[in-house]
Design a protein around this motif. Structure first.
Motif, PDB file in Angstrom:
ATOM      1  N   ILE A  23      52.930  19.334  -1.462  1.00 17.64           N
ATOM      2  CA  ILE A  23      52.415  18.242  -0.646  1.00 17.64           C
ATOM      3  C   ILE A  23      51.000  17.924  -1.139  1.00 17.64           C
ATOM      4  CG2 ILE A  23      51.754  17.569   1.681  1.00 17.64           C
ATOM      5  CD1 ILE A  23      54.688  17.905   1.659  1.00 17.64           C
ATOM      6  N   THR A  24      50.825  16.744  -1.658  1.00 22.23           N
ATOM      7  CA  THR A  24      49.526  16.390  -2.247  1.00 22.23           C
ATOM      8  C   THR A  24      49.002  15.138  -1.562  1.00 22.23           C
ATOM      9  OG1 THR A  24      50.594  17.061  -4.279  1.00 22.23           O
ATOM     10  CG2 THR A  24      48.383  16.185  -4.489  1.00 22.23           C
ATOM     11  N   ASN A  25      48.100  15.331  -0.645  1.00 15.96           N
ATOM     12  CA  ASN A  25      47.620  14.189   0.121  1.00 15.96           C
ATOM     13  C   ASN A  25      46.550  13.404  -0.615  1.00 15.96           C
ATOM     14  OD1 ASN A  25      48.024  12.730   2.395  1.00 15.96           O
ATOM     15  ND2 ASN A  25      47.598  14.454   3.766  1.00 15.96           N
ATOM     16  N   VAL A  30      44.670   5.702   0.488  1.00 20.69           N
ATOM     17  CA  VAL A  30      44.940   5.207   1.844  1.00 20.69           C
ATOM     18  C   VAL A  30      44.090   3.958   2.026  1.00 20.69           C
ATOM     19  CG1 VAL A  30      44.833   5.740   4.304  1.00 20.69           C
ATOM     20  CG2 VAL A  30      45.344   7.558   2.655  1.00 20.69           C
ATOM     21  N   ILE A  31      44.727   2.824   2.258  1.00 21.50           N
ATOM     22  CA  ILE A  31      43.978   1.570   2.347  1.00 21.50           C
ATOM     23  C   ILE A  31      43.952   1.090   3.796  1.00 21.50           C
ATOM     24  CG2 ILE A  31      43.746  -0.795   1.453  1.00 21.50           C
ATOM     25  CD1 ILE A  31      43.969   1.115  -0.924  1.00 21.50           C
ATOM     26  N   ASP A  32      42.734   0.871   4.284  1.00 23.54           N
ATOM     27  CA  ASP A  32      42.568   0.291   5.616  1.00 23.54           C
ATOM     28  C   ASP A  32      42.606  -1.231   5.439  1.00 23.54           C
ATOM     29  OD1 ASP A  32      41.620  -0.789   7.958  1.00 23.54           O
ATOM     30  OD2 ASP A  32      39.961   0.648   8.169  1.00 23.54           O
ATOM     31  N   GLN A  37      36.737  -4.183   1.617  1.00 28.81           N
ATOM     32  CA  GLN A  37      36.977  -3.785   0.211  1.00 28.81           C
ATOM     33  C   GLN A  37      38.466  -3.636  -0.107  1.00 28.81           C
ATOM     34  OE1 GLN A  37      34.447  -3.344  -2.133  1.00 28.81           O
ATOM     35  NE2 GLN A  37      33.327  -4.310  -0.455  1.00 28.81           N
ATOM     36  N   ALA A  38      39.317  -3.852   0.899  1.00 25.26           N
ATOM     37  CA  ALA A  38      40.756  -3.561   0.725  1.00 25.26           C
ATOM     38  C   ALA A  38      41.334  -4.204  -0.527  1.00 25.26           C
ATOM     39  CB  ALA A  38      41.537  -3.984   1.962  1.00 25.26           C
ATOM     40  N   LYS A  39      40.956  -5.452  -0.792  1.00 25.99           N
ATOM     41  CA  LYS A  39      41.544  -6.145  -1.960  1.00 25.99           C
ATOM     42  C   LYS A  39      41.276  -5.418  -3.274  1.00 25.99           C
ATOM     43  CE  LYS A  39      37.659  -9.336  -2.155  1.00 25.99           C
ATOM     44  NZ  LYS A  39      37.193 -10.707  -1.981  1.00 25.99           N
ATOM     45  N   PHE A  40      40.083  -4.833  -3.390  1.00 31.16           N
ATOM     46  CA  PHE A  40      39.771  -4.112  -4.624  1.00 31.16           C
ATOM     47  C   PHE A  40      40.483  -2.754  -4.670  1.00 31.16           C
ATOM     48  CE2 PHE A  40      35.871  -6.719  -3.855  1.00 31.16           C
ATOM     49  CZ  PHE A  40      36.142  -7.652  -4.847  1.00 31.16           C
ATOM     50  N   LEU A  41      40.519  -2.106  -3.487  1.00 30.24           N
ATOM     51  CA  LEU A  41      41.142  -0.781  -3.440  1.00 30.24           C
ATOM     52  C   LEU A  41      42.645  -0.871  -3.700  1.00 30.24           C
ATOM     53  CD1 LEU A  41      39.129   0.527  -0.355  1.00 30.24           C
ATOM     54  CD2 LEU A  41      38.777   1.099  -2.781  1.00 30.24           C
ATOM     55  N   ILE A  42      43.263  -1.943  -3.166  1.00 34.76           N
ATOM     56  CA  ILE A  42      44.699  -2.138  -3.386  1.00 34.76           C
ATOM     57  C   ILE A  42      44.957  -2.374  -4.870  1.00 34.76           C
ATOM     58  CG2 ILE A  42      46.628  -3.747  -2.991  1.00 34.76           C
ATOM     59  CD1 ILE A  42      45.654  -4.084  -0.119  1.00 34.76           C
ATOM     60  N   THR A  43      44.154  -3.250  -5.463  1.00 40.17           N
ATOM     61  CA  THR A  43      44.330  -3.577  -6.879  1.00 40.17           C
ATOM     62  C   THR A  43      44.195  -2.318  -7.739  1.00 40.17           C
ATOM     63  OG1 THR A  43      43.435  -5.730  -6.373  1.00 40.17           O
ATOM     64  CG2 THR A  43      43.511  -5.159  -8.688  1.00 40.17           C
ATOM     65  N   VAL A  55      46.979   1.621   6.407  1.00 33.56           N
ATOM     66  CA  VAL A  55      46.716   1.855   7.831  1.00 33.56           C
ATOM     67  C   VAL A  55      46.082   0.572   8.388  1.00 33.56           C
ATOM     68  CG1 VAL A  55      46.406   4.319   7.404  1.00 33.56           C
ATOM     69  CG2 VAL A  55      44.395   2.861   7.494  1.00 33.56           C
ATOM     70  N   ASN A  56      46.007   0.477   9.700  1.00 33.69           N
ATOM     71  CA  ASN A  56      45.545  -0.764  10.341  1.00 33.69           C
ATOM     72  C   ASN A  56      46.346  -1.958   9.822  1.00 33.69           C
ATOM     73  OD1 ASN A  56      43.600  -0.303  12.323  1.00 33.69           O
ATOM     74  ND2 ASN A  56      42.095   0.224  10.727  1.00 33.69           N
ATOM     75  N   HIS A  57      47.658  -1.769   9.788  1.00 33.25           N
ATOM     76  CA  HIS A  57      48.549  -2.774   9.195  1.00 33.25           C
ATOM     77  C   HIS A  57      48.988  -3.842  10.179  1.00 33.25           C
ATOM     78  CE1 HIS A  57      51.408  -0.332  11.331  1.00 33.25           C
ATOM     79  NE2 HIS A  57      51.046   0.728  10.623  1.00 33.25           N
ATOM     80  N   GLY A  58      48.736  -3.623  11.448  1.00 34.70           N
ATOM     81  CA  GLY A  58      49.041  -4.668  12.433  1.00 34.70           C
ATOM     82  C   GLY A  58      50.484  -4.705  12.921  1.00 34.70           C
TER      83      GLY A  58
END
Ligand code: GA4
Length: 332
Positions: A23-25, A30-32, A37-43, A55-58
């Motif tokens: 199990i490697t967390n 993990v993108i909020d 900054q989400a757009k950069f972290l996702i990319t 997370v905080n996906h609505g």
């Protein structure tokens, strides 16, 4: 009540665990979704791993749990009842057989086509007026398609390409060729015996998803693993409140290889059932799958031959699950 199960020796497909098989967390971003900054972290996550958690996906938790409990009710039906909805071809109820080229796993599933944004009642022989979970499933699919579109808009933003809906419009298109899958992995009691011999039992064999993007949510049972660039497998700790996003082959092509379609698989669990729900966001059949022109650097050439989603899909359905499907379309 005749079962369609293949000979049980066929499903004893095994694989060797790797040293990183734990199990490697900390390897999974993990993108909020509310983080500016989400757009950069996702990319970044799409480039490095092709996989991340949001997370905080609505999406309301009840939308997930309602569908989960209906799905559990379905999979708890006697085999002969479930078989009335199968065999999956490719849609409908499937048990152990995956696709039509001899792949098998320790899994039973329901696969649905999505038409104009809603799960197609016609894609299975479940009667439209049955006590089935049409309303729960459509509420869920509508919510996750929306999440997929928001993620794709953030990707366009992160890559600074215009228009912002260049990717999401393919999923919102009423001709979008998307599908939805409910996978049930019953506990696999033979697992202990096998794994004590150093081998694991395969629930769903390794593969990449052919579509643009997949959104997966599971109950709290382990099993999902992803492959890192160096080939090591890492286990994804389950989290029933959140979603995992998987980059598909088509998005790899549309980004001319900047993003990576991640190889993944599911190992069977010897104690608990695993239930997962996956939305596969695909473009219309006629769509050309090619690098986005606004992304290409000057003089940059496509790494891939030209093809439509229809051609890719047709080719994918002729391959085994673990095949290097994209390899057939790479310019050598
Ligand atoms: C993998 C991703 C999705 O689950 C799926 C799968 C499809 C199927 O189960 O019918 C395929 C597989 C998936 C790719 C290769 C072919 C087709 C099984 C198989 C051996 C629904 C999809 O679109 O492609």
């Amino acid at each position: 009540c005749q079962s369609i199960l293949p000979n049980s020796s066929d499903i004893h497909r095994t694989c060797k665990p790797t040293s990183a098989d734990q199990i490697t967390n900390n390897k999974i971003p993990v993108i909020d979704m509310l983080d500016p900054q989400a757009k950069f972290l996702i990319t970044k996550a799409c480039q490095e791993l092709g996989f991340f958690k949001v997370v905080n996906h609505g999406v309301p938790i009840e939308t997930m749990t309602k569908l989960e409990s209906d799905a559990v009710k379905f999979f708890n039906l006697p085999e002969c009842e479930k078989d009335k909805v199968g065999p999956a071809n490719p849609f409908g109820y499937g048990n152990k057989r995956i696709g039509s080229n001899g792949d098998v796993g320790w899994v039973e599933y329901l696969l649905f086509a999505i038409n104009s944004g809603l799960v197609s009642e016609k894609s299975t022989n479940i009667p439209a007026n049955s006590q089935f979970f049409w309303s729960a499933i459509n509420e869920y699919v509508t919510a996750v398609r929306n999440l997929a579109c928001v993620v794709l808009e953030k990707i366009a933003d992160g890559l600074t390409i215009e228009p912002k809906n260049v990717l999401s419009k393919l999923l919102r298109d009423e001709k979008s060729d998307s599908c939805f899958r409910l996978n049930h992995y019953p506990p696999c009691t033979e697992l202990e015996a096998l794994s004590s011999g150093g081998r694991n039992f395969i629930g769903f064999g390794e593969h990449t998803d052919p579509q643009i993007i997949s959104i997966i949510r599971s109950n709290n049972t382990t099993g999902l693993q992803i492959s890192l660039r160096d080939g090591a497998w890492i286990s994804v700790p389950p989290d029933q409140h959140f979603f995992f996003i998987i980059v598909g082959d088509s998005l790899q092509v549309m980004t001319n290889g900047r993003f990576r379609s991640v190889k993944h698989r599911v190992l069977a669990n010897n104690i608990k059932s695993r239930l997962s729900m996956i939305y596969f966001g695909g473009p219309p059949l006629s769509e050309n799958i090619a690098p986005l022109s606004s992304l290409m650097d000057e003089g940059e050439e496509s790494l891939y031959k030209e093809f439509t989603w229809h051609e890719y899909k047709k080719s994918a359905y002729r391959t085994r699950l673990g095949a290097d499907r994209l390899g057939l379309f790479e310019k050598k």
